[in-house]
Scaffold this active site. Structure first.
Site, PDB file in Angstrom:
ATOM      1  N   PRO A  48       1.400  -0.154  -5.591  1.00  0.00           N
ATOM      2  CA  PRO A  48       1.629  -1.324  -4.727  1.00  0.00           C
ATOM      3  C   PRO A  48       2.877  -1.114  -3.863  1.00  0.00           C
ATOM      4  O   PRO A  48       3.937  -0.741  -4.378  1.00  0.00           O
ATOM      5  CB  PRO A  48       1.856  -2.464  -5.725  1.00  0.00           C
ATOM      6  CG  PRO A  48       1.394  -1.944  -7.053  1.00  0.00           C
ATOM      7  CD  PRO A  48       1.584  -0.470  -7.014  1.00  0.00           C
ATOM      8  N   TYR A  89      11.618  -8.612 -10.898  1.00  0.00           N
ATOM      9  CA  TYR A  89      10.941  -9.850 -10.556  1.00  0.00           C
ATOM     10  C   TYR A  89      10.753 -10.673 -11.828  1.00  0.00           C
ATOM     11  O   TYR A  89      11.259 -10.314 -12.882  1.00  0.00           O
ATOM     12  CB  TYR A  89       9.651  -9.548  -9.802  1.00  0.00           C
ATOM     13  CG  TYR A  89       9.935  -8.813  -8.502  1.00  0.00           C
ATOM     14  CD1 TYR A  89      10.776  -9.369  -7.545  1.00  0.00           C
ATOM     15  CD2 TYR A  89       9.409  -7.548  -8.252  1.00  0.00           C
ATOM     16  CE1 TYR A  89      11.085  -8.699  -6.364  1.00  0.00           C
ATOM     17  CE2 TYR A  89       9.706  -6.862  -7.071  1.00  0.00           C
ATOM     18  CZ  TYR A  89      10.544  -7.438  -6.134  1.00  0.00           C
ATOM     19  OH  TYR A  89      10.858  -6.781  -4.978  1.00  0.00           O
ATOM     20  N   GLY A 114       3.624   6.929  -3.507  1.00  0.00           N
ATOM     21  CA  GLY A 114       3.960   5.816  -2.651  1.00  0.00           C
ATOM     22  C   GLY A 114       4.263   6.235  -1.231  1.00  0.00           C
ATOM     23  O   GLY A 114       3.390   6.263  -0.368  1.00  0.00           O
ATOM     24  N   ALA A 147       2.131  -6.163  -4.248  1.00  0.00           N
ATOM     25  CA  ALA A 147       2.483  -7.367  -5.009  1.00  0.00           C
ATOM     26  C   ALA A 147       1.920  -8.602  -4.329  1.00  0.00           C
ATOM     27  O   ALA A 147       2.304  -8.946  -3.212  1.00  0.00           O
ATOM     28  CB  ALA A 147       3.999  -7.470  -5.128  1.00  0.00           C
ATOM     29  N   CYS A 180       4.672  -3.348  -0.706  1.00  0.00           N
ATOM     30  CA  CYS A 180       4.599  -4.528   0.151  1.00  0.00           C
ATOM     31  C   CYS A 180       4.621  -4.153   1.629  1.00  0.00           C
ATOM     32  O   CYS A 180       5.397  -3.285   2.049  1.00  0.00           O
ATOM     33  CB  CYS A 180       5.755  -5.474  -0.159  1.00  0.00           C
ATOM     34  SG  CYS A 180       5.578  -6.302  -1.755  1.00  0.00           S
TER      35      CYS A 180
END
Length: 359
Positions: free
Chosen positions: A23, A186, A328, A62, A25
């Site tokens: 993931p 988070y 990533g 996310a 963003c």
């Protein structure tokens, strides 16, 4: 067959190869209006390009379980039916390319309500679509962040329910794997670490109390997620603090417990919960944390962290340090990394019919 391009089966789902996208963003959703939090053309081409490039599994960034759970006003969400319908366009395309669509369900906690990175990334207020952040304790992330509101026990139960509702919507949107975001400081990660969790009730203090929220979320998601579909958990294996933080030992212990709660794979990252820490960056710097979980528990693991070279990725898998690798930034640079890697290793990967003339 190379290790990178060997299929991998979890429960009743088979991923065509071990080259996966973590993931990341995009901060590109509408911050308000009827399309708030919904994926758009940018997200379709972004994820679609990696699927067309041969990536076996794509984990969508996310995705907030509530409006207040977004990292920024421009984050994706899955708290309403408009968002579900928009996601279907993406999952249909990924499946058409042989790629498994996954989604990371998240709540940003005290790190919520911030601007996009390329415009500073600092906290934003109501005049810039912002809101009041919540957290396990009224402790700011750093001196630039406002003090969050401490969650009540009723508030904790509400968030657990939001994760379950988001999982139901993710299933309706066509996702095959759900990942619970417990990393990077988070909300779930904030509960795990004594650095950010100063509570004195059943959700704070001891290790058993600090992991309670994470396990409740996992249980709620697993209860609505079909038995034949895998569930992942992303974790920061360490806060990189010398004391009073979440540690690698804690991560191994929790990983073993997550197996009993129906988690099939831990996606292993580090950091994000403590500001100003020194992180020893280098190629594959987080792989040893994944390898330790794999060696000391029965949990499957995916490794991430400056994995860029084909030989490096192949070696991680061949040595048994992880079950899959997550690329990533390298996949941001090269959407067709999987296809290039297959060519280098003398292996094969899905190529769209429209691109066959290129190979």
């Amino acid at each position: 067959m190379s290790a990178l391009f060997e299929p991998y089966t979890l429960r009743e789902l088979t991923v065509p190869n071990r080259v996966w996208m973590p993931p990341m963003c995009q901060y590109s959703a509408a911050p308000e209006g009827p399309e708030v939090g919904a994926p758009n053309d940018w997200h379709l081409q972004h994820y679609g390009a990696r699927a067309a490039g041969g990536t076996g599994l794509v984990i969508v960034e996310a995705t907030a379980v509530s409006a207040e759970g977004r990292i920024s006003p421009y984050d994706l969400g899955i708290w309403n039916d408009t968002q579900v319908e928009a996601f279907r366009r993406i999952t249909r395309f990924l499946v058409s390319q042989g790629t498994v669509p996954a989604i990371q369900l998240a709540h940003a906690g005290r790190k919520a309500s911030t601007d996009r990175p390329w415009t500073g990334g600092g906290p934003v207020g109501p005049d810039a679509h912002g809101w009041q952040a919540i957290a396990p304790s009224p402790v700011a992330f750093d001196e630039n962040h406002p003090v969050p509101t401490e969650l009540t026990v009723d508030g904790i139960r509400e968030v657990v329910g939001q994760f379950a509702d988001a999982a139901r919507r993710a299933l309706d949107a066509g996702f095959e794997i759900a990942e619970v975001h417990g990393a990077h400081g988070y909300l779930i990660g904030e509960f795990l670490s004594p650095h950010s969790n100063r509570r004195t009730d059943a959700y704070g203090g001891s290790y058993e109390n600090r992991v309670r929220f994470a396990l409740e979320v996992v249980d709620a998601v697993r209860a609505v997620w079909p038995d034949d579909k895998p569930l992942f958990f992303r974790i920061s294996a360490t806060d990189w603090l010398e004391e009073n933080g979440w540690t690698a030992d804690d991560t191994v212990r929790l990983s073993a417990e997550l197996t009993a709660h129906g988690v099939d794979l831990v996606d292993v990252s580090t950091g994000g919960n403590a500001a100003g820490v020194r992180i020893p960056l280098g190629p594959g710097y987080q792989v040893p944390f994944a390898a330790r979980i794999k060696n000391e528990t029965s949990m499957a693991v995916a490794a991430v962290g400056l994995i860029t070279e084909v030989e490096q990725a192949e070696k991680i898998l061949a040595n048994g340090e992880a079950d899959a690798v997550l690329l990533g930034r390298e996949l941001l640079r090269n959407p067709s990394w999987a296809r290039d890697a297959a060519r280098e290793l003398g292996d094969s990967v899905h190529v769209p019919d429209q691109y066959h003339r290129s190979v």
